[in-house]
Design a protein around this motif. Structure first.
Motif, PDB file in Angstrom:
ATOM      1  N   ARG A 194      -7.423  -8.954 -63.312  1.00  0.00           N
ATOM      2  CA  ARG A 194      -8.613  -9.593 -63.879  1.00  0.00           C
ATOM      3  C   ARG A 194      -8.279 -10.629 -64.937  1.00  0.00           C
ATOM      4  NH1 ARG A 194      -9.197  -4.542 -66.896  1.00  0.00           N
ATOM      5  NH2 ARG A 194      -9.669  -4.981 -69.071  1.00  0.00           N
ATOM      6  N   ALA A 195      -9.249 -11.542 -65.106  1.00  0.00           N
ATOM      7  CA  ALA A 195      -9.075 -12.637 -66.065  1.00  0.00           C
ATOM      8  C   ALA A 195     -10.413 -12.957 -66.691  1.00  0.00           C
ATOM      9  CB  ALA A 195      -8.527 -13.862 -65.343  1.00  0.00           C
ATOM     10  N   GLU A 196     -10.342 -13.517 -67.903  1.00  0.00           N
ATOM     11  CA  GLU A 196     -11.564 -14.023 -68.543  1.00  0.00           C
ATOM     12  C   GLU A 196     -11.716 -15.497 -68.159  1.00  0.00           C
ATOM     13  OE1 GLU A 196     -11.392 -14.196 -72.882  1.00  0.00           O
ATOM     14  OE2 GLU A 196     -13.010 -15.597 -72.836  1.00  0.00           O
ATOM     15  N   HIS A 197     -12.966 -15.894 -67.832  1.00  0.00           N
ATOM     16  CA  HIS A 197     -13.232 -17.297 -67.521  1.00  0.00           C
ATOM     17  C   HIS A 197     -14.053 -17.910 -68.635  1.00  0.00           C
ATOM     18  CE1 HIS A 197     -12.114 -17.402 -63.112  1.00  0.00           C
ATOM     19  NE2 HIS A 197     -11.937 -16.142 -63.458  1.00  0.00           N
ATOM     20  N   GLY A 220     -11.861 -26.065 -68.541  1.00  0.00           N
ATOM     21  CA  GLY A 220     -12.163 -24.652 -68.780  1.00  0.00           C
ATOM     22  C   GLY A 220     -10.885 -23.832 -68.853  1.00  0.00           C
ATOM     23  N   LEU A 221     -11.063 -22.541 -69.166  1.00  0.00           N
ATOM     24  CA  LEU A 221      -9.901 -21.660 -69.362  1.00  0.00           C
ATOM     25  C   LEU A 221      -9.958 -20.459 -68.416  1.00  0.00           C
ATOM     26  CD1 LEU A 221      -7.456 -20.676 -71.281  1.00  0.00           C
ATOM     27  CD2 LEU A 221      -9.234 -19.338 -72.432  1.00  0.00           C
ATOM     28  N   ILE A 222      -8.860 -20.185 -67.777  1.00  0.00           N
ATOM     29  CA  ILE A 222      -8.691 -18.868 -67.128  1.00  0.00           C
ATOM     30  C   ILE A 222      -7.634 -18.124 -67.924  1.00  0.00           C
ATOM     31  CG2 ILE A 222      -7.978 -17.604 -65.063  1.00  0.00           C
ATOM     32  CD1 ILE A 222      -9.167 -19.753 -63.352  1.00  0.00           C
ATOM     33  N   ARG A 223      -8.035 -17.001 -68.472  1.00  0.00           N
ATOM     34  CA  ARG A 223      -7.118 -16.210 -69.301  1.00  0.00           C
ATOM     35  C   ARG A 223      -6.779 -14.901 -68.581  1.00  0.00           C
ATOM     36  NH1 ARG A 223      -7.529 -11.842 -72.956  1.00  0.00           N
ATOM     37  NH2 ARG A 223      -9.799 -11.749 -72.835  1.00  0.00           N
ATOM     38  N   PRO A 224      -5.588 -14.786 -68.038  1.00  0.00           N
ATOM     39  CA  PRO A 224      -5.225 -13.518 -67.405  1.00  0.00           C
ATOM     40  C   PRO A 224      -5.250 -12.393 -68.439  1.00  0.00           C
ATOM     41  CG  PRO A 224      -3.636 -15.230 -66.841  1.00  0.00           C
ATOM     42  CD  PRO A 224      -4.499 -15.774 -67.947  1.00  0.00           C
ATOM     43  N   PRO A 250      -3.907 -12.325 -61.820  1.00  0.00           N
ATOM     44  CA  PRO A 250      -5.205 -12.637 -61.180  1.00  0.00           C
ATOM     45  C   PRO A 250      -5.101 -13.837 -60.225  1.00  0.00           C
ATOM     46  CG  PRO A 250      -5.211 -13.342 -63.460  1.00  0.00           C
ATOM     47  CD  PRO A 250      -3.913 -12.640 -63.252  1.00  0.00           C
ATOM     48  N   LYS A 251      -4.340 -13.657 -59.162  1.00  0.00           N
ATOM     49  CA  LYS A 251      -4.065 -14.755 -58.209  1.00  0.00           C
ATOM     50  C   LYS A 251      -5.342 -15.311 -57.602  1.00  0.00           C
ATOM     51  CE  LYS A 251      -0.259 -12.136 -56.426  1.00  0.00           C
ATOM     52  NZ  LYS A 251       0.198 -11.443 -55.243  1.00  0.00           N
ATOM     53  N   LYS A 252      -6.254 -14.392 -57.240  1.00  0.00           N
ATOM     54  CA  LYS A 252      -7.473 -14.815 -56.524  1.00  0.00           C
ATOM     55  C   LYS A 252      -8.316 -15.756 -57.374  1.00  0.00           C
ATOM     56  CE  LYS A 252      -7.850 -10.740 -53.602  1.00  0.00           C
ATOM     57  NZ  LYS A 252      -8.367  -9.359 -53.632  1.00  0.00           N
ATOM     58  N   SER A 309       0.121 -18.874 -57.233  1.00  0.00           N
ATOM     59  CA  SER A 309      -1.260 -18.461 -56.943  1.00  0.00           C
ATOM     60  C   SER A 309      -2.047 -19.575 -56.264  1.00  0.00           C
ATOM     61  CB  SER A 309      -1.983 -18.045 -58.227  1.00  0.00           C
ATOM     62  OG  SER A 309      -1.314 -16.975 -58.836  1.00  0.00           O
ATOM     63  N   ILE A 310      -1.836 -20.815 -56.731  1.00  0.00           N
ATOM     64  CA  ILE A 310      -2.606 -21.937 -56.142  1.00  0.00           C
ATOM     65  C   ILE A 310      -1.802 -22.597 -55.019  1.00  0.00           C
ATOM     66  CG2 ILE A 310      -3.853 -22.313 -58.312  1.00  0.00           C
ATOM     67  CD1 ILE A 310      -2.190 -24.929 -58.582  1.00  0.00           C
ATOM     68  N   ARG A 311      -0.703 -21.976 -54.660  1.00  0.00           N
ATOM     69  CA  ARG A 311       0.180 -22.445 -53.579  1.00  0.00           C
ATOM     70  C   ARG A 311       0.593 -23.900 -53.788  1.00  0.00           C
ATOM     71  NH1 ARG A 311      -3.762 -19.267 -49.531  1.00  0.00           N
ATOM     72  NH2 ARG A 311      -3.145 -17.202 -50.247  1.00  0.00           N
TER      73      ARG A 311
END
Ligand SMILES: Cc1ncc(C[n+]2csc(CCOP(=O)(O)OP(=O)(O)O)c2C)c(N)n1
Ligand code: SF4
Lengths: 354, 248
Positions: free
Chosen positions: A238-241, A276-280, A287-289, A318-320
């Motif tokens: 999981r990650a915070e968006h 924006g931020l994705i914080r694992p 949080p690959k997905k 994750s983003i290939r």
């Protein structure tokens, strides 16, 4: 609200462990995590628990191995050079499927390095915590409240999946003081440990805590079984968006870097950059997905981390490698300035457009 | 007919893997007999080392943990601190205890950790094929001291009972031998006493057992016993090195 108290990050981890029912702590002093030991030394005797200052990190992790094998909740904490010494024990804990919570409040390296905050043990935590095929759950708090909450969760996850769970923080988070609601997260899953070495009481066959399998086929099948269990753990990634919905640029950062990144993002938004931020929150499982999904609309990524570039590999995987990924990093104990992050966001925004 | 000799109940019904003439088997039996006599199998947790006796966890009916090389005293500390009512013992070879695990054994003793250590001194590394151990005698030929242990380059043997008896936390330290019926009887008495000291919460107890490794010494079992008597007994004197009970 009455339960809100002002605490250092390190103290919040220690208090959370007590809340989670941990009564057996084994450690060896090292900066910048010493407050954890000091807190335990003060509190444990008053509640009938064990605080033991071991002769080394090697001994401490093996004491954890023994206590865990006996079925109790147990923890050790250290910082980078000490975690290297614990790697032997981490591998044996994995081999014997024993749960435990390990705290790493990272400092700069390699070698004796320094005592200032760092995130340069990312590979060690998520890739190779010791020899052999195994994983640890790795949780990355970003506030003192989260240091409290995730530590409690770490004990639950460790017991549930019979594996070690690491809290991966850094020297700055350890020292930061913030109000913490310590009334949160008191519900505990109590799991029956029928495998524990509690003494047979002459009522059952003896239990073994063991990691030795000389038959290659047997060892292979055990490793495969263990990785099937890890698949269930991977569902928990999981990650915070933060402001990701319309974002052209996605910043990926964890721990203290995520806080710096948030400020930078707010400023860049004022300049009109959609960022924006994705914080694992879980570093393993990663949080690959979340990242793959974001890569469908985002044009570029920025990874902010306090290492020469370690988590960036997980982002690219994750983003290939479908979008440009820029690294904004400091190392050796240096913490990135918001201006450096804003600069990287601007560059990524340019690159995403071209 | 009265049964006068039987398999101890604390031993599982599994044939052990030790070489013919190896004293590990005798020591397992003595520990098991003591567990039977004290009726503690159900409340005992043993810790197996890395070495020839790594499979000790298969041979005892009590709960068992297998520890990393040398770390048994630390694992035992965790087990004991978690459930102090249980009896906890480690079973360790000389490479395990006196080389890689020196810090762990010294500090468990210094803490007066209330555990019992069964220490098997056969003056050599058995499992890895006969290399020099900290206990290898001066002049003794091993795989890694092919010209005989030279104390100038390889240092001197460590006398574990002498060393540990200097520590306040050690309640009981005795060196015994397995080379004769009389000495085996004494060995059992010492093992029993060590467990009884733990039961009485007196602190750290250790029994060092002079043992054979006929395979890596390159001797027939009977010759190996003789080698132990001729070479080890003079260098490692038998006896009680520390007894807190006797001090008071
Ligand atoms: C970390 C580590 N180093 C080395 C080894 C290899 N090793 C296995 S047994 C052993 C020596 C054991 O000798 P000792 O403790 O004297 O017991 P014995 O086999 O003689 O009973 C060694 C070095 C290992 N398993 N782990
Ligand atoms: S190698 Fe030596 S110590 Fe190991 S089982 Fe054989 S005789 Fe015993």
């Amino acid at each position: 609200m009455a339960d809100k108290v002002l605490m250092k990050g390190n103290e919040a981890i220690a208090e959370a462990a007590l809340t989670a029912g941990c009564r057996h702590f084994f450690g060896y002093p090292i900066t910048p995590q010493t407050e954890i030991s000091a807190y335990m030394a003060k509190k444990m005797p008053k509640i009938g628990g064990t605080f033991l200052q071991a002769e080394s990190e090697i001994a401490a992790i093996n004491m954890v191995y023994g206590a865990s094998a006996a079925g109790v909740r147990t923890m050790t904490s250290s910082s980078s050079p000490g975690i290297s010494l614990k790697s032997e024990g981490l591998s044996y804990l994995a081999g014997a499927d024993l749960p435990a919570v390990i705290v790493n409040i990272q400092r700069g390296g390699p070698g004796l390095g320094g005592i200032r905050p760092s995130q340069s043990d990312y590979f060690q935590a998520t890739r190779a915590a010791g020899h052999g095929d195994f994983h640890m759950i790795v949780l990355a708090p970003t506030t003192v409240q989260e240091m409290f909450d995730l530590t409690i969760e770490a004990f639950d996850l460790a017991d549930r999946f019979r594996m070690t769970a690491m809290i991966l923080g850094d020297g700055m988070l350890g020292q930061v003081m913030e109000p913490v609601d310590i009334s949160k997260g008191k519900e505990q899953e109590v799991i029956e440990k029928d495998w524990a070495l509690t003494g047979t009481k002459n009522k059952r066959k003896h239990n073994l805590a063991n990691s030795l399998y000389l038959e290659a086929e047997e060892l292979e099948s055990l490793n495969i079984k263990r990785f099937e269990r890890y698949k269930q753990v991977e569902e928990l990634a999981r990650a915070e968006h933060y402001l990701t919905e319309d974002a052209d640029v996605i910043v990926v950062a964890y721990g203290i870097c995520a806080r710096i990144a948030k400020n930078a993002i707010d400023e860049a938004r004022e300049e009109g950059i959609k960022v924006g931020l994705i914080r694992p929150i879980t570093l393993w499982p990663f949080p690959k997905k979340d990242l793959l999904k974001a890569s469908e609309t985002a044009k570029a990524f920025v990874v902010v981390e306090m290492s020469m570039g370690q988590m960036i590999q997980d982002v690219e995987l994750s983003i290939r490698c479908s979008k440009p990924v820029l690294l904004c990093n400091r190392t050796g104990g240096m913490v990135p300035e918001p201006e450096e992050v804003i600069g990287a966001i601007r560059n990524a925004n340019q690159e995403g457009r071209s | 007919m009265e049964i006068v000799f039987d398999r101890p109940k604390a031993l599982t019904d599994i044939a052990n893997h030790y070489c013919p003439g190896c004293t590990h088997g005798i020591i397992h039996r003595l520990v098991a007999e003591v567990m039977d006599e004290l009726d503690i199998t159900g409340s005992t947790v043993g810790v197996a080392p890395v070495g020839c006796s790594v499979f000790a966890y298969n041979y005892f009916e009590c709960d068992m943990a297998q520890a990393a090389h040398g770390r048994a005293p630390a694992v035992a500390t965790g087990l004991k601190r978690a459930i102090p009512e249980n009896m906890v013992f480690t079973y360790q070879g000389d490479g395990d205890l006196a080389a890689i695990g020196t810090a762990e054994i010294v500090h468990a003793a210094a803490r007066g950790e209330n555990i019992t250590v069964i220490f098997v001194n056969n003056a050599i590394y058995g499992m890895t094929g006969g290399q020099m151990a900290p206990t290898t005698l001066p002049g003794q030929v091993t795989q890694t001291s092919p010209y005989g242990r030279d104390t100038v380059t390889a240092g001197h043997p460590i006398k574990v009972c002498e060393l540990l008896s200097t520590l306040e936390g050690t309640a009981y330290a005795e060196r015994v031998s397995l080379d004769s019926v009389k000495n085996i009887r004494n060995a059992k008495k010492a093992i029993k006493k060590a467990f009884e000291y733990q039961q009485a919460k007196k602190g750290f107890s250790i029994v060092e057992l002079l043992s054979t490794c006929s395979t890596n010494w390159g001797l027939e079992p009977v010759e190996a016993m003789k080698w132990l008597q001729d070479n080890m007994l003079p260098f490692y004197p038998l006896g009680v090195y520390k007894d807190k009970e006797a001090e008071v």
